[in-house]
Design a protein around this motif. Structure first.
Motif, PDB file in Angstrom:
ATOM      1  N   GLN A   9       8.092  -5.367   7.774  1.00 24.65           N
ATOM      2  CA  GLN A   9       6.932  -5.588   8.634  1.00 24.65           C
ATOM      3  C   GLN A   9       5.652  -5.444   7.817  1.00 24.65           C
ATOM      4  O   GLN A   9       5.536  -4.557   6.986  1.00 24.65           O
ATOM      5  CB  GLN A   9       6.927  -4.561   9.771  1.00 24.65           C
ATOM      6  CG  GLN A   9       8.045  -4.738  10.793  1.00 24.65           C
ATOM      7  CD  GLN A   9       7.819  -5.965  11.657  1.00 24.65           C
ATOM      8  OE1 GLN A   9       6.690  -6.328  11.955  1.00 24.65           O
ATOM      9  NE2 GLN A   9       8.897  -6.618  12.044  1.00 24.65           N
ATOM     10  N   GLU A  12       0.031  -1.909   8.721  1.00 25.41           N
ATOM     11  CA  GLU A  12      -1.208  -1.827   9.479  1.00 25.41           C
ATOM     12  C   GLU A  12      -2.299  -1.394   8.504  1.00 25.41           C
ATOM     13  O   GLU A  12      -2.157  -0.375   7.823  1.00 25.41           O
ATOM     14  CB  GLU A  12      -1.074  -0.788  10.593  1.00 25.41           C
ATOM     15  CG  GLU A  12      -2.374  -0.546  11.358  1.00 25.41           C
ATOM     16  CD  GLU A  12      -2.290   0.616  12.328  1.00 25.41           C
ATOM     17  OE1 GLU A  12      -3.356   1.080  12.780  1.00 25.41           O
ATOM     18  OE2 GLU A  12      -1.153   1.078  12.610  1.00 25.41           O
ATOM     19  N   THR A 268       2.756   6.641   4.805  1.00 21.68           N
ATOM     20  CA  THR A 268       3.462   6.709   6.090  1.00 21.68           C
ATOM     21  C   THR A 268       2.728   7.627   7.062  1.00 21.68           C
ATOM     22  O   THR A 268       3.181   7.793   8.201  1.00 21.68           O
ATOM     23  CB  THR A 268       4.880   7.259   5.867  1.00 21.68           C
ATOM     24  OG1 THR A 268       4.786   8.505   5.157  1.00 21.68           O
ATOM     25  CG2 THR A 268       5.735   6.286   5.069  1.00 21.68           C
ATOM     26  N   ARG A 270      -0.627   8.579   9.102  1.00 20.14           N
ATOM     27  CA  ARG A 270      -1.932   8.118   9.582  1.00 20.14           C
ATOM     28  C   ARG A 270      -3.062   9.119   9.316  1.00 20.14           C
ATOM     29  O   ARG A 270      -4.143   8.707   8.871  1.00 20.14           O
ATOM     30  CB  ARG A 270      -1.854   7.786  11.082  1.00 20.14           C
ATOM     31  CG  ARG A 270      -3.149   7.186  11.643  1.00 20.14           C
ATOM     32  CD  ARG A 270      -3.034   6.904  13.124  1.00 20.14           C
ATOM     33  NE  ARG A 270      -2.061   5.861  13.408  1.00 20.14           N
ATOM     34  CZ  ARG A 270      -2.335   4.552  13.384  1.00 20.14           C
ATOM     35  NH1 ARG A 270      -3.578   4.144  13.108  1.00 20.14           N
ATOM     36  NH2 ARG A 270      -1.393   3.687  13.650  1.00 20.14           N
ATOM     37  N   VAL A 306       2.350   2.309   6.785  1.00 18.11           N
ATOM     38  CA  VAL A 306       3.670   1.714   6.984  1.00 18.11           C
ATOM     39  C   VAL A 306       4.548   2.674   7.784  1.00 18.11           C
ATOM     40  O   VAL A 306       4.253   3.867   7.902  1.00 18.11           O
ATOM     41  CB  VAL A 306       4.343   1.367   5.646  1.00 18.11           C
ATOM     42  CG1 VAL A 306       3.577   0.267   4.919  1.00 18.11           C
ATOM     43  CG2 VAL A 306       4.468   2.603   4.752  1.00 18.11           C
ATOM     44  N   ALA A 307       5.659   2.139   8.304  1.00 17.72           N
ATOM     45  CA  ALA A 307       6.475   2.892   9.254  1.00 17.72           C
ATOM     46  C   ALA A 307       7.282   4.007   8.611  1.00 17.72           C
ATOM     47  O   ALA A 307       7.431   5.087   9.182  1.00 17.72           O
ATOM     48  CB  ALA A 307       7.410   1.932   9.991  1.00 17.72           C
ATOM     49  N   ASP A 308       7.817   3.748   7.416  1.00 16.63           N
ATOM     50  CA  ASP A 308       8.724   4.734   6.823  1.00 16.63           C
ATOM     51  C   ASP A 308       8.782   4.531   5.311  1.00 16.63           C
ATOM     52  O   ASP A 308       8.117   3.656   4.744  1.00 16.63           O
ATOM     53  CB  ASP A 308      10.123   4.614   7.440  1.00 16.63           C
ATOM     54  CG  ASP A 308      10.669   3.189   7.414  1.00 16.63           C
ATOM     55  OD1 ASP A 308      10.286   2.416   6.503  1.00 16.63           O
ATOM     56  OD2 ASP A 308      11.452   2.840   8.314  1.00 16.63           O
ATOM     57  N   ALA A 311       9.760   1.022   4.030  1.00 20.33           N
ATOM     58  CA  ALA A 311       8.662   0.056   4.116  1.00 20.33           C
ATOM     59  C   ALA A 311       7.632   0.306   3.024  1.00 20.33           C
ATOM     60  O   ALA A 311       7.040  -0.632   2.481  1.00 20.33           O
ATOM     61  CB  ALA A 311       8.007   0.126   5.491  1.00 20.33           C
TER      62      ALA A 311
END
Length: 428
Positions: A9, A12, A268, A270, A306-308, A311
């Motif tokens: 993905q 963000e 990972t 935020r 990123v999510a993890d 990623a």
């Protein structure tokens, strides 16, 4: 986003780059082509004219004399000389260790079929030493020292006429055999083609501006080049253990190189992403080089969430950053999962700045995702590995029949005869 190896993905962007790192190079291409053409036809006359036009220099002689070398060395501050020699010692020690891994080979792969390779240093190398806004004392060390360790016969250094005198001292201490005050595309053309003053080299190495880079691209073929390096890059990979102040400091340390420097954080976490964004702005307010660092951050800086971990690795490998720092809970284990980068800095104590200056690994590295297919400058850059073979009678019996059959199936009668002749004589 997808590449040939990994699908993931798109991240963000807490901060997205405002501009693409790929620039329109057409105007530069035309100017450089003209420079090369004139140097080819006019030699020193063209070099002198371009030095006057681009550098405001009207030097009678391009080459730095022995007396000028000695004067530059004498003017070098004692601490600066000590620091330069410290960096030279580290770069030399690492290059010597690398050279020790490059063995020669001879192996009998079938009875009578002996194959091998030798490692032969290049005869003459040209090292471009950029002038820049500040005297980059590490620049000659990174290109000249590994060449001398490799055993290159003659090392030529070119640096802009207006370069700081300490740069001449740096070239001298690093081991340059000859030093010329020639900069820009005309320096690359002079080393590639040879002039009345500058000898033709076999390979050109070293970073430079867009004109130097384009000149290296255009002369490649008759001479070798190390790589086409763009503006500097740094990315940091961090999880929730990351230190916002340290990450922001390292990003800005690279951003002050050039207004086109690409800097980024992939994380990972935020809260860390948001903290780094704020910290960069806080530090820019007091950074003396903010006139360069701020445009770089504004135009090319990014913070990707990123999510993890998977990623983070996938996006990092797609970027293939020139400098890649790992700030995670277990950085050594994490580092083994990464494949594409110019040079890796494992753990928050390992700053890119140490390599930039003096720790021993080379700072001339692939940019613009070239880390996906090549590494940086190293002692092997100055060595050509060439193969050889020798066969005895048993070896001919092994390879001649299949070689002759293959040549016949390809319709290459001359090849078939050459393959068969030795076998026929042995059998006769």
């Amino acid at each position: 986003m997808t590449d040939s190896n990994t699908s993931f993905q798109a991240p963000e962007f807490i901060k997205a780059p405002a501009r693409s790192a790929v620039a329109d190079n057409a105007p530069v291409e035309q100017i450089v082509a003209e420079v090369i053409a004139r140097v080819r036809s006019e030699g020193d006359l063209a070099v002198r004219d371009y030095a006057r036009k681009f550098d405001g220099s009207d030097l009678e002689a391009f080459e730095v004399s022995a007396a000028e070398r000695a004067a530059a060395l004498a003017d070098l501050e004692p601490q600066t000389r000590a620091d330069t020699e410290f960096a030279i010692a580290n770069v030399r020690a690492f290059a010597e260790a690398q050279l020790g891994t490059l063995g020669e080979l001879e192996v009998e792969i079938r009875p009578g079929v002996h194959l091998g390779h030798r490692n032969i240093p290049l005869e003459r190398v040209g090292c471009y030493v950029p002038g820049g806004r500040f005297p980059l004392l590490s620049a000659p060390i990174m290109t000249i020292v590994p060449a001398k360790v490799a055993g290159v016969g003659e090392v030529i250094a070119c640096l802009p006429p207006n370069a700081h005198p300490a740069m001449i001292a740096g070239c001298h201490l690093s081991g340059a055999d000859r030093i010329f005050r020639i900069g820009g595309a005309q320096a690359i053309a002079a080393m590639a083609l040879g002039t009345q003053t500058v000898p033709k080299v076999d390979k050109i190495v070293g970073p430079g501006n867009a004109f130097v880079n384009e000149a290296k691209r255009q002369v490649f073929g008759p001479v070798g080049i190390d790589q086409l390096a763009g503006p500097s890059e740094i990315f940091v990979l961090a999880d929730d253990t990351g230190d916002a102040e340290m990450i922001a400091t390292d990003l800005l340390a690279q951003a002050e190189h050039d207004v086109r420097t690409r800097v980024g954080l992939i994380t990972t976490h935020r809260p860390l992403a948001e903290a780094v964004l704020a910290e960069v702005e806080r530090q820019l307010a007091t950074l003396s080089t903010a006139e360069v660092a701020r445009p770089a951050w504004t135009d090319y800086g990014e913070i990707a969430l990123v999510a993890d971990e998977a990623a983070m690795i996938a996006y990092s490998d797609a970027v293939a950053a020139e400098h890649l720092q790992v700030h995670t809970a277990d950085p050594k284990a994490f580092a083994t999962k990464l494949s594409h980068y110019g040079s890796l800095f494992i753990g928050e104590l390992s700053s890119v700045v140490y390599s930039d200056k003096c720790s021993g690994t080379n700072h001339t590295l692939p940019t613009m995702a070239a880390g996906r297919y090549t590494g940086g400058l190293w002692v092997g850059t100055y060595i050509k590995t060439v193969t050889h073979q020798w066969l005895d009678a048993e070896g001919v019996k092994q390879v001649a029949p299949p070689a002759a059959r293959q040549a016949k199936s390809e319709g290459l009668e001359g090849h078939r005869r050459a393959a068969q002749l030795r076998l026929d004589r042995l059998q006769a």
